[in-house]
Design an enzyme around this catalytic site. Structure first.
Site, PDB file in Angstrom:
ATOM      1  N   GLU A 146       0.829  -1.211   0.000  1.00  0.00           N
ATOM      2  CA  GLU A 146       0.000   0.000   0.000  1.00  0.00           C
ATOM      3  C   GLU A 146       0.863   1.260   0.000  1.00  0.00           C
ATOM      4  O   GLU A 146       0.506   2.252  -0.638  1.00  0.00           O
ATOM      5  CB  GLU A 146      -0.955  -0.012   1.191  1.00  0.00           C
ATOM      6  CG  GLU A 146      -1.850  -1.240   1.275  1.00  0.00           C
ATOM      7  CD  GLU A 146      -2.628  -1.532  -0.002  1.00  0.00           C
ATOM      8  OE1 GLU A 146      -2.941  -0.580  -0.749  1.00  0.00           O
ATOM      9  OE2 GLU A 146      -2.899  -2.711  -0.262  1.00  0.00           O
ATOM     10  N   HIS A 151       2.160   2.011  -3.480  1.00  0.00           N
ATOM     11  CA  HIS A 151       1.137   2.583  -4.350  1.00  0.00           C
ATOM     12  C   HIS A 151       1.235   4.114  -4.406  1.00  0.00           C
ATOM     13  O   HIS A 151       0.685   4.720  -5.330  1.00  0.00           O
ATOM     14  CB  HIS A 151      -0.258   2.206  -3.852  1.00  0.00           C
ATOM     15  CG  HIS A 151      -0.831   0.985  -4.507  1.00  0.00           C
ATOM     16  ND1 HIS A 151      -0.819   0.787  -5.865  1.00  0.00           N
ATOM     17  CD2 HIS A 151      -1.484  -0.088  -3.967  1.00  0.00           C
ATOM     18  CE1 HIS A 151      -1.426  -0.356  -6.150  1.00  0.00           C
ATOM     19  NE2 HIS A 151      -1.823  -0.920  -5.017  1.00  0.00           N
ATOM     20  N   GLU A 179      -1.741  -2.441  -9.940  1.00  0.00           N
ATOM     21  CA  GLU A 179      -1.701  -3.580  -9.021  1.00  0.00           C
ATOM     22  C   GLU A 179      -0.589  -4.572  -9.368  1.00  0.00           C
ATOM     23  O   GLU A 179       0.163  -4.997  -8.500  1.00  0.00           O
ATOM     24  CB  GLU A 179      -3.057  -4.273  -8.988  1.00  0.00           C
ATOM     25  CG  GLU A 179      -4.172  -3.416  -8.402  1.00  0.00           C
ATOM     26  CD  GLU A 179      -3.906  -2.965  -6.979  1.00  0.00           C
ATOM     27  OE1 GLU A 179      -2.979  -3.477  -6.323  1.00  0.00           O
ATOM     28  OE2 GLU A 179      -4.644  -2.076  -6.508  1.00  0.00           O
TER      29      GLU A 179
END
Length: 882
Positions: free
Chosen positions: A305, A308, A327
């Site tokens: 995360e 990202h 992703e």
């Protein structure tokens, strides 16, 4: 909810939005039942859009309170509003402001999309299309806006108020018992990255200093009483930030980074800009509550995360067809991080196990789709192993083909060129084509073509000419919508293994695409001749699993066991013995069907005994992987059709018992030697020793159940950490009797207060491969700890039964299928995302033998025929049957 099939969305139909939203000012007046949301949108016509087009905003179960254009209320005939959308018929063809006030009920939101409450904590989940459940909006990833968010709440109920970006203002509201906080995010983002949190939370925090000297306040916020279990996640976050600076040159870009863990969450976590929201399963850890796998997963998901921030947030997706762009790329990055933090070979083996168990199965069934799908009905159903895991493998192949330096140049160019934009796969690949000076048009087929390619290899050695010819072929089976397949570009990392395990020189003709031991195979078939080969070699192909393919290598078991004992590539060492085990397990499964038993070969037993005695302690984590037999699902996947789960279970049990009996003296010695009084540590080395000892306990119990039960009971009673306690309980769970039931009862009594730990207890029982397990699962559905409204409970019990217990889910009487169908129909009105995900357990139904196949089809048809299904479940049921 609707009963008709959702419309098909096609990549080829993409067009830019007709309007842009430059800034978004949001005001949340938080209330458990009636939260008022005021959105002030600064819009303008998009030069690339249709002139004079109506403004069509998305909605989902919204209540419109007020609507104003440039401060003036709109006439009723100027717009059309419903809970599902808002259309402005003739918007100004100039910049304008739209003020929208809506009301939502966070407490009643069991779908856990949009704004909802979890254990009294307000939080949001907006990916993929959840923002439209908060306010009317252009809810698509290519609409990038600068957000300023004011959050107001009762101080007593929500003393902590968090939003995206940096904190800009805060204050009390005298005489009201309420307060407010204003958050401003200077980085334009799509609506799916929006987030707020409000509630009573405990916090662990520290100051992180970036490589350029900027100070960033990083914090983990958890439900009250769980603060001590958040320290490992905070450490993992700091390590992730440092790694991304070092390996990819990416520095964090805000003054704060907050992570919030909640107990009700559909996903594992969400990368909202500067405010990540996590399922508490991937944050909370302590010696007494988390296993080594939990620690590793927390480390990986925290990293994922955070990564990202650049691969997903700073550069986002133009549309949802490009989901793999954020992703797959970010999974590749978190895999690399974990490999650097732990054991690279062991991490690679674990990742390939996951890929084969989830993605290969997906590719072989009715839910197969390309890494970049070209159409979908419900985007929530495309957060799949293909997009994530196969997407990561495609990026890994790119790095293998181009080499580390060129790959880094391509990534740097991607960050520089597309920062602040919504990009496509073509944008991504163009950077590597430019950095390398090579066309990647053929390689891009990996994104467009579904299915797992099959690589077939044969070798021929000519002693007289001292040449070795390697013949390669590739093919890909048809998948839904793609009956014809093209050859793909496969980077095949390889070696020729000679006597004693030494790699022989790779000398080929000049026109062969071979560089640094990587052969580029991009045709349906080819032959490569190696010269000056002084002895007959054993080919070691796809080292490090350099391409996500199934492969059939023309090697005998004896030759494979040479690779197991001598290959310089650890992955192929492991793969070689796995291949031998799979071959013998498939033969054993066929023997069981005729009432026979087929023992493992003496050569295999000898090889494993020599390995265990000589090398197990040198790399305990690797040894634990080697000593873990292929799963029942692994065997079924390789059989491929007319699968009989009961026969597979019987063959695997027999093989495990016979191998364990041969290894028993060595396993007993290891069990004693690996017993350690050292203080618990979650580090990779300590975890590896525990993994090997617990793998040994499992094998001892297979060889001698009475001895295994004794050792497991002793381990359970003496355990000072959750890893050893759960390993002992898992061993006991496979041995029927009072010892098992007593241990399960003791575990429940110890941890009844902690649902997250009880998930382990639920899952373990759901996977017991016994006919009585179906009734056990039904009974556990009535247990006070279980509720269908919590995704973790549903996945732990029902998901583990359907996806982790092949014999009992696939019962010959169809009762396992019926149970899942009943649960899906009950859960669908409450939480369609989780219901649809559980329904994907039917993805292998066509592989089963005819009797089971008919029962599975009947259960699926019953789901599909039910009225008032969500688009999520309608889509999965239709594709599974199609």
């Amino acid at each position: 909810m609707r009963t008709d099939s959702p419309p098909v969305i096609r990549l080829e139909d993409y067009r830019p939005t007709d309007y842009l939203i430059d800034t978004v000012d949001l005001d949340f007046n938080l209330d458990p039942n009636v939260t008022k949301v005021t959105a002030l949108l600064s819009l303008r016509p998009n030069p690339l859009g249709r002139p004079n087009a109506p403004l069509v905003l998305d909605g989902d179960e919204l209540l419109l309170n007020d609507l104003r254009l440039d401060g003036t209320p709109l006439d009723a005939n100027a717009y059309t509003a419903s809970p599902q959308g808002l259309t402005l018929h003739a918007p100004p063809q100039r910049p304008f402001e739209l003020r929208i006030e809506t009301s939502v009920n966070p407490t009643a939101n069991t779908k856990l999309m949009g704004l909802f409450r979890s254990n009294g904590i307000y939080c949001t989940q907006c990916e993929a299309e959840g923002f439209r459940r908060i306010t009317y909006f252009l809810d698509r990833p290519d609409v990038l806006s600068v957000y300023t968010t004011r959050i107001e709440a009762a101080v007593e109920e929500a003393p902590l108020l968090l939003g995206n970006g940096n904190r800009a203002d805060a204050g009390l509201m005298p005489g009201t018992g309420r307060h407010f906080v204003v958050w401003h995010d200077p980085h334009p983002k799509p609506a799916y990255l929006f987030a707020i949190v409000g509630g009573r939370l405990d916090t662990v925090s520290e100051v992180y200093t970036t490589q350029s000297g900027r100070r960033v306040d990083i914090a983990i916020h958890v439900e009250q009483g769980k603060r001590e279990r958040a320290t490992y996640a905070l450490d993992a976050l700091a390590r992730s930030m440092r790694w991304d600076e070092r390996v990819f040159g990416r520095e964090y870009d805000l003054d704060v980074f907050n992570v919030v863990a909640v107990s009700d969450f559909n996903m594992g976590a969400m990368e909202n800009k500067g405010l990540n929201i996590f399922n508490d399963k991937y944050v909370l850890a302590s010696q007494d509550t988390a296993t080594d796998s939990d620690y590793a997963n927390i480390e990986a998901v925290i990293a994922h995360e955070y990564f990202h921030n650049w691969t997903g947030n700073r550069i986002t997706c133009r549309d949802w067809f490009q989901l793999c762009l954020k992703e797959g790329l970010t999974v590749f990055r978190d895999h690399e991080f974990s490999a650097d933090e732990r054991s690279r070979p062991v991490k690679r083996i674990a990742d390939v196990r996951t890929l084969r168990a989830a993605q290969f199965v997906e590719d072989a069934g009715p839910l197969a789709h390309p890494v970049r799908p070209n159409r979908y009905r419900e985007i929530n159903n495309f957060y799949t192993a293909t997009v994530y895991e196969k997407g990561a493998e495609v990026v890994r192949m790119l790095k293998t083909m181009l080499g580390d330096d060129v790959f880094r140049k391509g990534m740097d160019l991607y960050f520089e060129r597309f920062d602040g934009t919504a990009a496509t796969i073509e944008d991504f690949l163009s950077c590597f084509a430019e950095a390398s000076g090579r066309s990647l048009d053929h390689f891009s087929e990996w994104y467009a073509q579904a299915g797992t390619p099959i690589l077939t290899a044969s070798g021929f050695y000519d002693e007289v000419s001292r040449t070795y010819r390697l013949d390669l072929r590739q093919s890909t089976p048809p998948t839904p919508g793609q009956p014809e397949k093209k050859p793909l570009v496969m980077p095949i990392a390889m070696g020729l293994v000679g006597e004693g395990g030494r790699d022989l020189p790779l000398v080929t003709d000049n026109d062969v695409a071979l560089h640094d031991g990587v052969l580029i195979f991009d045709e349906a078939a080819t032959s490569v001749t190696f010269h000056n080969v002084t002895e007959k070699p054993v080919p070691s192909l796809l080292r490090g699993f350099s391409a996500p393919v199934r492969y059939d290598i023309d090697l005998s078991d004896d030759e494979l066991l040479v690779l197991f004992s001598a290959d310089s590539d650890p992955f192929n060492q492991w793969q070689a013995v796995q291949t031998v085990l799979i071959r013998q397990l498939i033969k054993g499964t066929e023997a069981v069907k005729t009432g026979r038993s087929l023992p493992p070969s003496d050569r295999l037993v000898r090889a494993l005994a020599e390995f265990t005695a000589a090398t197990a302690e040198q790399d305990a984590a690797f040894a634990a992987q080697v000593l873990t037999l292929p799963t029942e699902s692994d065997i079924a996947r390789e059989i491929g059709r007319d699968v009989d789960p009961d026969a597979i279970l019987s063959a695997r049990r027999a093989m495990k018992r016979q191998l364990s009996e041969a290894l028993l003296p060595t396993l007993e010695r290891l069990h004693i030697k690996l017993a350690s009084s050292d203080a618990f540590s979650p580090d990779a080395s300590s975890a590896g020793r525990r993994a090997l000892r617990n793998a040994g306990l499992d094998l001892i119990a297979a060889a001698d159940p009475e001895r295994g039960e004794q050792l497991a009971a002793e381990r359970y009673a003496a355990a000072d950490n959750m890893t050893d306690r759960m390993a002992a309980l898992a061993t006991l769970a496979l041995i029927p009797g009072a010892g098992r039931e007593d241990a399960l009862a003791d575990f429940a009594a110890r941890f009844a207060h902690d649902p997250l730990i009880m998930d382990k207890w639920l899952a373990l029982q759901a996977m017991i491969p016994e006919p009585q397990t179906l009734d056990r699962v039904k009974g556990l559905m009535q247990h006070p700890i279980f509720t269908l409204t919590n995704p973790n409970r549903a996945r732990a019990l029902i998901g583990s039964f359907a996806m982790g217990n092949p014999t009992q889910f696939n019962r010959i009487d169809g009762a396992g299928f019926d149970l899942l169908a009943d649960v899906v129909l009950k859960l669908d009105p409450l939480n369609p995302q989780v219901a649809a995900r559980l329904l994907t357990a039917f993805r292998t139904w066509r592989m089963l033998e005819p009797g089971r196949r008919l029962k599975a089809e009947a259960a699926l048809k019953r789901v599909a025929a039910a009225g008032n299904l969500s688009p999520d479940v309608t889509d999965i049921a239709a594709r599974s049957l199609g």
